[in-house]
Motif scaffolding. Sequence first.
Motif, short mmCIF file in Angstrom:
data_model
loop_
_atom_site.label_atom_id
_atom_site.label_comp_id
_atom_site.label_asym_id
_atom_site.label_seq_id
_atom_site.Cartn_x
_atom_site.Cartn_y
_atom_site.Cartn_z
N ILE A 119 0.78 -1.24 0.00
CA ILE A 119 0.00 0.00 0.00
C ILE A 119 0.82 1.29 0.00
CG2 ILE A 119 -0.25 0.24 2.54
CD1 ILE A 119 -3.23 0.95 1.97
N ALA A 120 2.06 1.26 0.50
CA ALA A 120 2.80 2.51 0.76
C ALA A 120 3.59 3.02 -0.44
CB ALA A 120 3.72 2.33 1.95
N ASP A 121 3.78 4.34 -0.46
CA ASP A 121 4.70 4.98 -1.41
C ASP A 121 6.03 5.27 -0.73
OD1 ASP A 121 2.82 5.37 -3.70
OD2 ASP A 121 1.74 6.50 -2.18
N GLU A 122 5.94 5.71 0.53
CA GLU A 122 7.14 5.99 1.32
C GLU A 122 7.01 5.31 2.68
OE1 GLU A 122 7.92 10.14 1.65
OE2 GLU A 122 8.37 10.38 -0.49
N VAL A 123 8.18 5.07 3.31
CA VAL A 123 8.21 4.40 4.61
C VAL A 123 9.07 5.20 5.57
CG1 VAL A 123 8.74 2.26 5.85
CG2 VAL A 123 8.06 2.15 3.45
N ALA A 124 8.55 5.39 6.80
CA ALA A 124 9.35 5.98 7.88
C ALA A 124 9.44 4.94 8.99
CB ALA A 124 8.70 7.26 8.40
N VAL A 125 10.64 4.62 9.40
CA VAL A 125 10.87 3.60 10.43
C VAL A 125 11.10 4.29 11.77
CG1 VAL A 125 12.27 1.62 11.13
CG2 VAL A 125 11.90 2.08 8.70
N MET A 126 10.26 3.95 12.77
CA MET A 126 10.39 4.56 14.09
C MET A 126 11.05 3.60 15.07
SD MET A 126 7.14 6.96 15.08
CE MET A 126 8.01 7.68 16.48
N TYR A 127 11.91 4.15 15.91
CA TYR A 127 12.60 3.37 16.94
C TYR A 127 12.82 4.27 18.14
CZ TYR A 127 16.22 0.46 19.14
OH TYR A 127 16.94 -0.30 20.02
N LYS A 128 12.23 3.89 19.27
CA LYS A 128 12.36 4.64 20.52
C LYS A 128 12.01 6.12 20.35
CE LYS A 128 15.68 1.51 22.66
NZ LYS A 128 17.03 1.34 23.28
N GLY A 129 10.89 6.36 19.68
CA GLY A 129 10.37 7.72 19.56
C GLY A 129 10.96 8.55 18.45
N GLU A 130 11.92 8.01 17.71
CA GLU A 130 12.57 8.77 16.64
C GLU A 130 12.41 8.05 15.30
OE1 GLU A 130 16.63 9.31 17.71
OE2 GLU A 130 16.20 10.51 19.48
N ILE A 131 12.42 8.82 14.22
CA ILE A 131 12.46 8.23 12.88
C ILE A 131 13.92 7.99 12.51
CG2 ILE A 131 12.07 8.67 10.42
CD1 ILE A 131 9.45 10.01 11.16
N ASN A 186 14.02 -2.86 0.33
CA ASN A 186 14.96 -3.68 -0.45
C ASN A 186 16.43 -3.31 -0.24
OD1 ASN A 186 13.03 -5.38 -2.16
ND2 ASN A 186 12.27 -3.30 -2.52
N GLN A 187 16.68 -2.06 0.16
CA GLN A 187 18.07 -1.63 0.42
C GLN A 187 18.10 -0.80 1.71
OE1 GLN A 187 18.68 0.36 -3.39
NE2 GLN A 187 20.07 -1.28 -4.03
N PRO A 188 17.74 -1.40 2.83
CA PRO A 188 17.69 -0.64 4.09
C PRO A 188 19.08 -0.18 4.52
CG PRO A 188 17.47 -2.99 4.52
CD PRO A 188 17.41 -2.82 3.03
N LEU A 189 19.13 0.98 5.15
CA LEU A 189 20.41 1.53 5.59
C LEU A 189 20.63 1.37 7.08
CD1 LEU A 189 20.26 4.87 3.54
CD2 LEU A 189 21.45 2.75 2.92
N HIS A 190 19.56 1.47 7.87
CA HIS A 190 19.70 1.43 9.33
C HIS A 190 19.64 -0.03 9.83
CE1 HIS A 190 18.94 2.32 13.61
NE2 HIS A 190 19.45 3.50 13.34
N SER A 191 20.42 -0.33 10.85
CA SER A 191 20.47 -1.70 11.40
C SER A 191 19.12 -2.15 11.95
CB SER A 191 21.54 -1.79 12.50
OG SER A 191 21.27 -0.85 13.53
N TYR A 192 18.35 -1.23 12.53
CA TYR A 192 17.03 -1.58 13.08
C TYR A 192 16.07 -1.98 11.97
CZ TYR A 192 12.52 -1.19 15.41
OH TYR A 192 11.26 -1.44 15.89
N THR A 193 16.11 -1.26 10.84
CA THR A 193 15.27 -1.62 9.69
C THR A 193 15.63 -3.02 9.19
OG1 THR A 193 15.33 0.72 9.06
CG2 THR A 193 14.43 -0.81 7.45
N LYS A 194 16.91 -3.32 9.15
CA LYS A 194 17.37 -4.65 8.73
C LYS A 194 16.86 -5.73 9.68
CE LYS A 194 21.55 -2.81 6.53
NZ LYS A 194 23.00 -2.64 6.62
N THR A 195 16.84 -5.42 10.99
CA THR A 195 16.33 -6.37 11.99
C THR A 195 14.85 -6.66 11.75
OG1 THR A 195 17.91 -5.57 13.63
CG2 THR A 195 16.01 -6.78 14.47
N LEU A 196 14.06 -5.60 11.47
CA LEU A 196 12.64 -5.77 11.19
C LEU A 196 12.42 -6.64 9.96
CD1 LEU A 196 11.12 -2.18 11.71
CD2 LEU A 196 10.88 -4.15 13.23
N LEU A 197 13.18 -6.38 8.92
CA LEU A 197 13.02 -7.13 7.67
C LEU A 197 13.45 -8.59 7.81
CD1 LEU A 197 14.26 -4.36 5.23
CD2 LEU A 197 11.97 -5.35 5.24
N ASP A 198 14.49 -8.82 8.59
CA ASP A 198 14.96 -10.19 8.83
C ASP A 198 13.93 -11.03 9.58
OD1 ASP A 198 17.32 -9.70 7.54
OD2 ASP A 198 18.48 -9.31 9.37
N ALA A 199 13.09 -10.34 10.37
CA ALA A 199 12.11 -11.05 11.19
C ALA A 199 10.82 -11.39 10.43
CB ALA A 199 11.75 -10.21 12.42
#
Length: 535
Positions: free
Chosen positions: A493-505, A516-529
């Motif tokens: 459904i989305a055009d853009e994605v903002a990843v939140m972690y501990k109150g911050e984007i 498909n090409q995440p930069l932040h380690s937390y985004t990679k953790t979410l995708l791996d799960a």
Amino acid sequence: MDKKILEVKGLTVAFKEDKVVNDISFDIFAGETFALVGESGSGKSITALSVLRLLPNNAKITADEVLLDNENLLSIPEYDFCKIRGKRIGLIFQDPMSSLNPVMTIGKQITEVMQIHFSYSEKELDLAVHELLEQVEIPEPKRRINEYPHQLSGGQRQRVMIAIALAGKPELLIADEPTTALDVTIQAQILKLLKTIQKKTGMSLWLISHDLALVSTMADRIAVMQQGKIVELGTAKQFFQQAKHPYSLKLLAALPSMKSSLNKTTTASGEETPLLRVESFKVYYPIRKGFFKRIVDHVRAVDGVSFELKRGTTLALVGESGCGKTTLGKGLINLIPSTAGRVWLEGIELSKLTGNDLRQKRSEIQIVFQDPFASMNPRMLVGDIIAEGLKALHPDMDLADREERVSSLLKQVELSESSALRYPHEFSGGQRQRICIARALAVKPKLIVCDEPTSALDVSVQAQIIGLLKNLQKEQGVSYLFITHNLAVVAEIADEVAVMYKGEIVEHGSVEQVLNQPLHSYTKTLLDAVPVIEN
């Protein structure tokens, strides 16, 4: 896997003349994971509860045989059956918060099971409870033993439910939708935990779920239920590679796919001025201590968030529970007070508006809540629920125009006009969510905040709601701030994605780049799960 732990032959469950389970048969073997899948109302949970004899007295259960290690469960007296239920067969319920006793510590609730089925001394009980909490990987078990369910997170409560189910050392563990409302990372932890325990103890696992991606990572064999009947039964490999029944194919086709994010084009109108602009937005909650309850610190639920949302596009806000997604969504529409920050809608700063100007501008932002039933007044007709916003913001609109608008909205969300004269409890979960979308559309908003609108829905109903939201965006140019933890839905459904972690984007970009090409380690953790179906 030759030994049969459970054999169900010709099971039928009826309420009055209505057969909710209709002449089904299946086996569960020692050490295997057997998955029973299908949409809500197909009879999955009723099947499990009938095996455990936990259905109300008005349920009529008939079967040729229901055998546990060659012992017919339906012919055992209730007193003797209590020695089987909770000991030889364990059960993990879908909603841990409503299943756990809110006035008992988790240690006492686990102890209760052991006291019923085993003769342990006080010292042995304490040691066994501590070991169980360690086994289900509850952090700081010594401290947690004396805590109450409300003091734990959703994932921790589910782990406590697993500990209670394991306390009787069952041969067969029934897990009824054990991860429905959990984040992908917590879900992955729970599934890994169940697999580890199963490997250590050799118990059989009966998994009840409508999440086919989850089932693909767990199950050895799968049975598909539709309207009380098993329509397909076979190995997991056969099901995911060569499903034959039309209903099975329909379920598989409805699955949201991460591949949808590839080569995605934006639906933006091309205007330079964003529809919504958020700058350094904060929501803090004070921490008070001492006799005078002085503020000693703050919980930074949303901590300096900034982003833009273009007209006619969807921005997905993703992250685990507690990261601040819903708080941000509610803060933007002033359902909860913000601490700091500025919000512009179509270039107009909302904080500088007052009175009727503010009320009219705020009407251009509406919200669809996670639980549609809880967000509607059960005593109001659906037509009145949808018309409520019109009455408040357009008091000059006469009754005939309001009724015409309600009928038009019901058609838009693909419900009959007669739905206006019914109550919320008369609808399914997916239909209720459609009603809530109609209510949000009533005042012709430019932005809708969608707070986990598909998290508890079956895959086919979820696909319908996603399709509906897409069509409405295409027809009316409405924008969505889509709050979710389901990354496969984000891809759809989305055009853009903002990843939140501990109150911050921590990451923001196009859906194709982030997924498909995440930069932040937390985004990679979410995708791996994210559970992935392997063909």
